[in-house]
Scaffold this active site. Structure first.
Site, PDB file in Angstrom:
ATOM      1  CB  THR A 132      33.239  27.052  35.693  1.00  0.00           C
ATOM      2  OG1 THR A 132      33.777  26.323  34.597  1.00  0.00           O
ATOM      3  CG2 THR A 132      34.185  28.223  35.983  1.00  0.00           C
ATOM      4  CG  ASP A 133      35.230  22.130  34.402  1.00  0.00           C
ATOM      5  OD1 ASP A 133      34.989  23.214  33.815  1.00  0.00           O
ATOM      6  OD2 ASP A 133      35.077  21.031  33.846  1.00  0.00           O
ATOM      7  CD  GLU A 134      35.805  27.054  30.895  1.00  0.00           C
ATOM      8  OE1 GLU A 134      36.598  27.932  30.488  1.00  0.00           O
ATOM      9  OE2 GLU A 134      34.704  26.834  30.378  1.00  0.00           O
ATOM     10  CE1 TYR A 158      32.736  31.941  33.136  1.00  0.00           C
ATOM     11  CE2 TYR A 158      33.909  30.090  32.156  1.00  0.00           C
ATOM     12  CZ  TYR A 158      32.913  30.575  32.982  1.00  0.00           C
ATOM     13  OH  TYR A 158      32.087  29.715  33.654  1.00  0.00           O
ATOM     14  CE  LYS A 162      31.756  31.467  37.927  1.00  0.00           C
ATOM     15  NZ  LYS A 162      30.488  31.895  38.586  1.00  0.00           N
TER      16      LYS A 162
END
Length: 352
Positions: A132-134, A158, A162
């Site tokens: 993810t870009d997060e 989260y 990741k």
């Protein structure tokens, strides 16, 4: 055969359906079937011998070893993850177990499988990790979009979990030579999206006459990627990506959340008008912002275009219309996923 983990979830199910629509290569699909994993997403494959489903956990090493030895996949595509920021704030341990410990155990099982393959098969093997870009954190309004070289600065349980999984995948490549690929995608939307995420939540609540909850001022900016474009990007990376490389996958659609909600309301006004003639936008309700809410994400997807020739096929305007139409045409799917546990979660999360 390829092994897909998390293939009954939103992105994973779309990938499996997309893969089998364009290829006769079978898919071994491993999914734990937690709240977001739903075999109903794969109902179209019920009698398709090319789809082999196994309910199980990527943290179950014995199961992984057995499946890899029995089916001998040429590639693994890892979608399996806990992925909802709000849930990670309320219960971070599940995210550590699945996203960190689970990824570690999957990597170790795959490394064992890969190391025993004949040389030609070992060279052709790939492990593709979907992220993810997060993991990159948040951006100031005028800052450049996230490139693959951007420092990791996760801000939620989260995204931290990741980020840890991404680092494990990188380490298994550099330490053991495992031929890995990593993709970091922006916000996906489209069919089969579990209705706790923004776009499906707005559609479902609007049709039910419920409030449309918007965090804070709604000016959090995200890049939006139609899920089937994401699937085509993963196929392309699996086919031609360079082992050890990371590819950012974005839709070139930076928009604030409040604009997304108004767009969905306008489409519903057109396609399924309210009986009283009012706009669905009258149901918009601002709620207290969540802790540590990242203000802006943006993906620089030039690398995957430059090196692999991939660009999204959908604009946001075409993709969001297809998405709203899909939800209107599939009320039985919405009803099926709205279990008591889901309703309790939404009530707990947005009660304030």
């Amino acid at each position: 055969m390829i092994l897909v983990t998390g293939g009954a979830g939103f992105i994973g199910a779309n990938f499996v359906l997309d893969w089998l629509a364009g290829s006769d290569e079978p898919v071994l699909n491993l999914d734990k079937l937690t709240y977001a994993g739903n075999l109903y997403n794969l109902a179209a494959l019920q009698d398709d011998a090319r789809h082999v489903f196994v309910q199980g956990d990527i943290g179950d090493r014995a199961l992984l070893d057995r499946l890899l030895a029995e089916h001998r996949p040429r590639a693994v595509v890892n979608f399996a993850a806990e992925s909802h920021v709000d849930r990670s704030i309320h219960g971070p341990e599940d995210f550590i177990q699945t996203n960190v410990v689970g990824t570690f155990r999957l990597l170790e099982a795959v490394r064992h499988h890969w190391s025993g393959l004949p040389e030609a098969q070992r060279s052709a093997f790939r492990f593709l990790h979907v992220s993810t870009d997060e993991v990159y954190g948040t951006l100031e309004p005028e800052a450049p979009a996230f490139a693959e070289t951007h420092n990791y600065q996760p801000n939620s349980p989260y995204s931290a979990s990741k980020a840890a999984s991404d680092h494990l995948v990188r380490a298994w490549h550099h330490t053991y030579g495992l031929p890995v690929l990593t993709t970091n995608c922006s916000n996906n939307y489209g069919p089969f999206h579990f209705p706790e995420k923004l776009i499906p939540l707005v559609i479902v609540n609007a049709l039910a006459g419920k409030p449309l909850p918007i965090y804070g001022d709604g000016m959090q900016v995200r890049d939006w990627l139609y899920v089937r474009d994401h699937c085509s990007a993963i196929r392309r990376v699996l086919e031609a990506g360079l082992p050890g490389e990371t590819y950012n996958v974005g839709g070139w659609n930076e928009k604030p959340n409040i604009e997304i909600v108004h767009t969905v309301c306008r489409l519903l006004d057109e396609l399924r008008p309210r009986a009283d003639g009012q706009s669905y936008s009258a149901q918009i309700t601002h709620v207290t912002d969540r802790p540590g809410h990242d203000r802006r994400y943006a993906i620089d997807a030039r690398k995957i275009e430059r090196e692999l020739g991939w660009r999204p096929a959908e604009t946001f305007e075409t993709g969001i219309r297809k998405t709203v139409q899909w939800y209107l045409e599939h009320p039985e799917w919405v009803a099926q996923v709205q279990s008591g546990a889901y309703r309790e979660w939404v009530q707990k999360q947005y009660a304030a």
